[in-house]
Structures are given as C-alpha cells and as structure tokens.
Design a protein around this motif. Structure first.
Motif, PDB file in Angstrom:
ATOM      1  N   GLU A   1      53.662  98.485  89.208  1.00 40.61           N
ATOM      2  CA  GLU A   1      53.447  97.344  90.478  1.00 40.61           C
ATOM      3  C   GLU A   1      53.173  96.134  89.823  1.00 40.61           C
ATOM      4  OE1 GLU A   1      51.506 100.600  93.424  1.00 40.61           O
ATOM      5  OE2 GLU A   1      50.172  99.520  92.383  1.00 40.61           O
ATOM      6  N   PHE A   2      52.378  96.090  88.458  1.00 46.77           N
ATOM      7  CA  PHE A   2      52.198  94.791  88.020  1.00 46.77           C
ATOM      8  C   PHE A   2      53.265  94.194  87.350  1.00 46.77           C
ATOM      9  CE2 PHE A   2      50.640  92.557  84.062  1.00 46.77           C
ATOM     10  CZ  PHE A   2      49.968  91.521  84.795  1.00 46.77           C
ATOM     11  N   ARG A   3      54.361  94.989  86.816  1.00 46.01           N
ATOM     12  CA  ARG A   3      55.476  94.333  86.202  1.00 46.01           C
ATOM     13  C   ARG A   3      56.357  93.808  87.268  1.00 46.01           C
ATOM     14  NH1 ARG A   3      54.709  98.589  82.365  1.00 46.01           N
ATOM     15  NH2 ARG A   3      56.070 100.129  83.851  1.00 46.01           N
ATOM     16  N   ARG A   4      56.374  94.500  88.595  1.00 45.34           N
ATOM     17  CA  ARG A   4      57.083  93.966  89.601  1.00 45.34           C
ATOM     18  C   ARG A   4      56.553  92.940  90.563  1.00 45.34           C
ATOM     19  NH1 ARG A   4      57.700  99.730  90.635  1.00 45.34           N
ATOM     20  NH2 ARG A   4      56.344  99.385  92.524  1.00 45.34           N
ATOM     21  N   SER A   5      55.639  92.858  90.360  1.00 48.25           N
ATOM     22  CA  SER A   5      54.669  91.635  90.996  1.00 48.25           C
ATOM     23  C   SER A   5      55.128  90.340  90.899  1.00 48.25           C
ATOM     24  CB  SER A   5      53.256  91.953  90.790  1.00 48.25           C
ATOM     25  OG  SER A   5      53.005  91.001  89.394  1.00 48.25           O
ATOM     26  N   GLY A   6      55.610  89.968  89.543  1.00 50.55           N
ATOM     27  CA  GLY A   6      56.175  88.535  89.170  1.00 50.55           C
ATOM     28  C   GLY A   6      54.931  87.792  89.071  1.00 50.55           C
ATOM     29  N   ASP A   7      53.736  88.231  88.954  1.00 54.54           N
ATOM     30  CA  ASP A   7      52.560  87.287  88.565  1.00 54.54           C
ATOM     31  C   ASP A   7      52.948  86.419  87.207  1.00 54.54           C
ATOM     32  OD1 ASP A   7      49.727  86.549  87.715  1.00 54.54           O
ATOM     33  OD2 ASP A   7      49.382  87.630  89.569  1.00 54.54           O
ATOM     34  N   THR A   8      52.089  85.297  87.473  1.00 52.97           N
ATOM     35  CA  THR A   8      52.387  84.213  86.256  1.00 52.97           C
ATOM     36  C   THR A   8      51.768  84.743  84.851  1.00 52.97           C
ATOM     37  OG1 THR A   8      50.326  83.131  86.940  1.00 52.97           O
ATOM     38  CG2 THR A   8      52.323  82.230  87.819  1.00 52.97           C
ATOM     39  N   LEU A   9      50.990  85.821  85.089  1.00 51.50           N
ATOM     40  CA  LEU A   9      50.390  86.616  84.011  1.00 51.50           C
ATOM     41  C   LEU A   9      51.319  87.078  83.260  1.00 51.50           C
ATOM     42  CD1 LEU A   9      46.785  87.735  85.308  1.00 51.50           C
ATOM     43  CD2 LEU A   9      47.323  86.128  83.704  1.00 51.50           C
ATOM     44  N   LEU A  10      52.295  87.426  83.722  1.00 48.66           N
ATOM     45  CA  LEU A  10      53.317  88.087  83.038  1.00 48.66           C
ATOM     46  C   LEU A  10      54.079  87.138  81.976  1.00 48.66           C
ATOM     47  CD1 LEU A  10      54.941  90.579  85.892  1.00 48.66           C
ATOM     48  CD2 LEU A  10      53.964  91.217  83.710  1.00 48.66           C
ATOM     49  N   ARG A  11      54.611  85.994  82.728  1.00 46.56           N
ATOM     50  CA  ARG A  11      54.929  85.181  81.792  1.00 46.56           C
ATOM     51  C   ARG A  11      53.916  84.581  80.586  1.00 46.56           C
ATOM     52  NH1 ARG A  11      56.637  83.211  87.056  1.00 46.56           N
ATOM     53  NH2 ARG A  11      55.063  81.552  86.704  1.00 46.56           N
ATOM     54  N   THR A  12      52.759  84.459  81.059  1.00 44.48           N
ATOM     55  CA  THR A  12      51.781  84.123  79.983  1.00 44.48           C
ATOM     56  C   THR A  12      51.628  85.179  78.943  1.00 44.48           C
ATOM     57  OG1 THR A  12      50.386  82.771  81.604  1.00 44.48           O
ATOM     58  CG2 THR A  12      49.268  83.522  79.654  1.00 44.48           C
ATOM     59  N   ALA A  13      51.713  86.346  79.192  1.00 42.67           N
ATOM     60  CA  ALA A  13      51.861  87.444  78.122  1.00 42.67           C
ATOM     61  C   ALA A  13      52.906  87.255  77.165  1.00 42.67           C
ATOM     62  CB  ALA A  13      51.648  88.637  78.950  1.00 42.67           C
ATOM     63  N   LYS A  14      54.019  87.198  78.017  1.00 41.54           N
ATOM     64  CA  LYS A  14      55.429  87.141  77.193  1.00 41.54           C
ATOM     65  C   LYS A  14      55.439  86.038  76.232  1.00 41.54           C
ATOM     66  CE  LYS A  14      60.464  86.884  77.811  1.00 41.54           C
ATOM     67  NZ  LYS A  14      61.423  86.837  78.827  1.00 41.54           N
ATOM     68  N   ALA A  15      54.755  84.847  76.775  1.00 45.40           N
ATOM     69  CA  ALA A  15      54.692  83.841  75.784  1.00 45.40           C
ATOM     70  C   ALA A  15      53.723  83.923  74.642  1.00 45.40           C
ATOM     71  CB  ALA A  15      54.269  82.336  76.740  1.00 45.40           C
ATOM     72  N   ALA A  16      52.867  84.631  74.848  1.00 47.99           N
ATOM     73  CA  ALA A  16      51.726  85.127  73.743  1.00 47.99           C
ATOM     74  C   ALA A  16      52.309  86.233  73.045  1.00 47.99           C
ATOM     75  CB  ALA A  16      50.522  85.491  74.617  1.00 47.99           C
ATOM     76  N   GLY A  17      53.519  86.758  73.231  1.00 53.28           N
ATOM     77  CA  GLY A  17      53.965  87.887  72.283  1.00 53.28           C
ATOM     78  C   GLY A  17      53.189  89.094  72.845  1.00 53.28           C
ATOM     79  N   ILE A  18      52.844  89.426  73.993  1.00 54.75           N
ATOM     80  CA  ILE A  18      52.077  90.800  74.532  1.00 54.75           C
ATOM     81  C   ILE A  18      53.044  91.204  75.339  1.00 54.75           C
ATOM     82  CG2 ILE A  18      50.321  91.687  75.642  1.00 54.75           C
ATOM     83  CD1 ILE A  18      48.438  88.861  75.051  1.00 54.75           C
ATOM     84  N   LYS A  19      53.260  92.595  75.089  1.00 51.83           N
ATOM     85  CA  LYS A  19      54.534  93.446  76.120  1.00 51.83           C
ATOM     86  C   LYS A  19      53.548  93.894  77.283  1.00 51.83           C
ATOM     87  CE  LYS A  19      57.491  95.244  72.515  1.00 51.83           C
ATOM     88  NZ  LYS A  19      58.023  96.525  72.015  1.00 51.83           N
ATOM     89  N   ALA A  20      54.161  93.723  78.381  1.00 49.57           N
ATOM     90  CA  ALA A  20      53.654  94.002  79.713  1.00 49.57           C
ATOM     91  C   ALA A  20      53.068  95.620  79.728  1.00 49.57           C
ATOM     92  CB  ALA A  20      54.449  93.642  80.756  1.00 49.57           C
ATOM     93  N   SER A  21      53.903  96.401  79.022  1.00 46.08           N
ATOM     94  CA  SER A  21      53.558  97.812  78.931  1.00 46.08           C
ATOM     95  C   SER A  21      52.156  97.937  78.351  1.00 46.08           C
ATOM     96  CB  SER A  21      54.389  98.547  78.415  1.00 46.08           C
ATOM     97  OG  SER A  21      54.916  98.124  76.950  1.00 46.08           O
ATOM     98  N   ARG A  22      51.731  97.272  77.546  1.00 51.76           N
ATOM     99  CA  ARG A  22      50.417  97.609  76.611  1.00 51.76           C
ATOM    100  C   ARG A  22      49.250  96.661  77.504  1.00 51.76           C
ATOM    101  NH1 ARG A  22      53.007  95.817  70.917  1.00 51.76           N
ATOM    102  NH2 ARG A  22      54.505  98.026  70.921  1.00 51.76           N
TER     103      ARG A  22
END
Length: 220
Positions: free
Chosen positions: A77-98
């Motif tokens: 659900e978090f991955r499908r939400s499109g939350d800005t935190l996902l883009r922030t995590a990706k920019a920081a090199g953090i995988k959403a699954s972790r």
C-alpha cells in the motif's frame, strides 16, 4: 464385530471433531485478521479525512510539540500511495521494500529583532585591511527610512532602518523526511537478513544543516 465398528466410528468422530475444531480455529483467525484489517483501513480513512489530526501544542518548558496518530500501511500500500517519502527515499538510495517506518515533519522559525546599525570605515594600506572606527549612522527622517526585503522559497527577511536601528523579522521554513529502514547483511553480491536498522532524516531546506540525530528502538 459390532465392537470394532463402534470403535471405528468413535475414531472417525474424534478425527472429525479435531478437523472441525481446526477449521473453526482457522475461520476464527481469518475473521479476526479481516476485522483487524477493516478497522485499520477505517481508522486510516478517518485520519485522512481529518488531514492527519495533527495536534500542535507546547510542552511544560515552552517548546513546540506536534502530536499525530500513525497511519498504518502495508508495504504494498505504501509503494502504491505515491507519497513524497518514496521519492525522498529513492534520492537517498533507500529501497522502498526495506522501509519499516516513515514520517514527515514541517517547521517554521520566526524571529523579530532589533539591531544597531554602524557605519564602518576601512583603510587599505599595503594590502592590509585595518578597521579604524565605527560610528552610528546619522538618524534618518521618517520619510527617508530605509527598507530591506529579501526572500527565497525557504527564508524571508524584511525590516526597516530608522534612527540607526534595524527593526526586522526573519522567517525560515523546513520539512524533514524521516525514514527508518533495514540494512541487510552482505556477502559478496548476496544480501540477506538484517545487519542493522537505521533512521535517515532528510531536510528539504537547502540552507539547513542537520547536526544531531538519535533513534531509540524499544524491544518488547
């Protein structure tokens, strides 16, 4: 013969009772999980309708405090939400699954101040800069007060210089993205298990420099 049939019936009855009890237990657990998930989604919808129900208050010492209940999401659900935190995590090199926990906090700093203004005279002799004297600027008539204003998307400064005093205000805004994630163990090219849990805090204000962070994980 009759005794053997009766014993077989008793065994079959006992087996059926165990099977039915197991099915009832499975059904009860499925119902409990479905009810818990329904309550979770209902609570999430209520929080979203009320914009998170953020409570802004002050502590006993006067510090600003924000209190907000947690949205509970499944990883999918978090991955499908499109939350800005996902883009922030990706920019920081953090995988959403972790990601195990994530939060966002916004801050505003506002300061009103008065500061004396001095005129500084500097002489340049043989490339040496010598500070000779400092004297207050002459008082300006009210009709000739100096105005100062500067701002960017994150900081704004404005004020007036009158009677050798700068009357100004400074406002700074920031948003902090907080991500708690697992760091897997590594062996050659393989990643497995969990080596440690880390908390990353990312500031969106380019003028901000984070100086300290602490994360306590309580195990029950």
């Amino acid at each position: 013969m009759f005794t053997q049939i009766r014993r077989r019936l008793q065994v079959i009855t006992a087996v059926l009772m165990v099977v039915f009890a197991g099915l009832a237990l499975v059904a009860f657990r499925a119902y409990s999980d479905m009810k818990a998930d329904r309550d979770r989604l209902k609570e999430n919808q209520s929080l979203l309708l009320h914009n998170g129900e953020v409570e802004i208050k002050q502590t006993n010492t006067g510090s600003s405090q924000a209190s907000v209940p947690a949205l509970t999401l499944r990883p999918s659900e978090f991955r499908r939400s499109g939350d800005t935190l996902l883009r922030t995590a990706k920019a920081a090199g953090i995988k959403a699954s972790r990601i195990s926990e994530a939060a966002t906090a916004a801050t505003t700093t506002h300061v009103d101040f008065d500061a004396r203004v001095f005129r500084t005279v500097v002489h340049d002799t043989l490339r040496d800069t010598v500070l000779c004297s400092a004297s207050p600027l002459p008082a300006l008539p009210p009709s000739k007060q100096l105005q100062l204003s500067w701002n960017d998307p994150w900081v704004s400064l404005s004020g007036t210089i009158a009677d050798s005093v700068f009357h100004g205000s400074l406002t700074s805004t920031d948003t902090l993205d907080i991500i708690v994630h697992r760091v897997p163990k590594r062996f050659l090219f393989f990643r497995f298990g969990c080596r440690q849990v880390r908390m990353d805090i990312i500031s969106r204000n380019p003028h901000t420099r984070l100086t300290y962070a602490r994360y306590l994980q309580l195990i029950r």
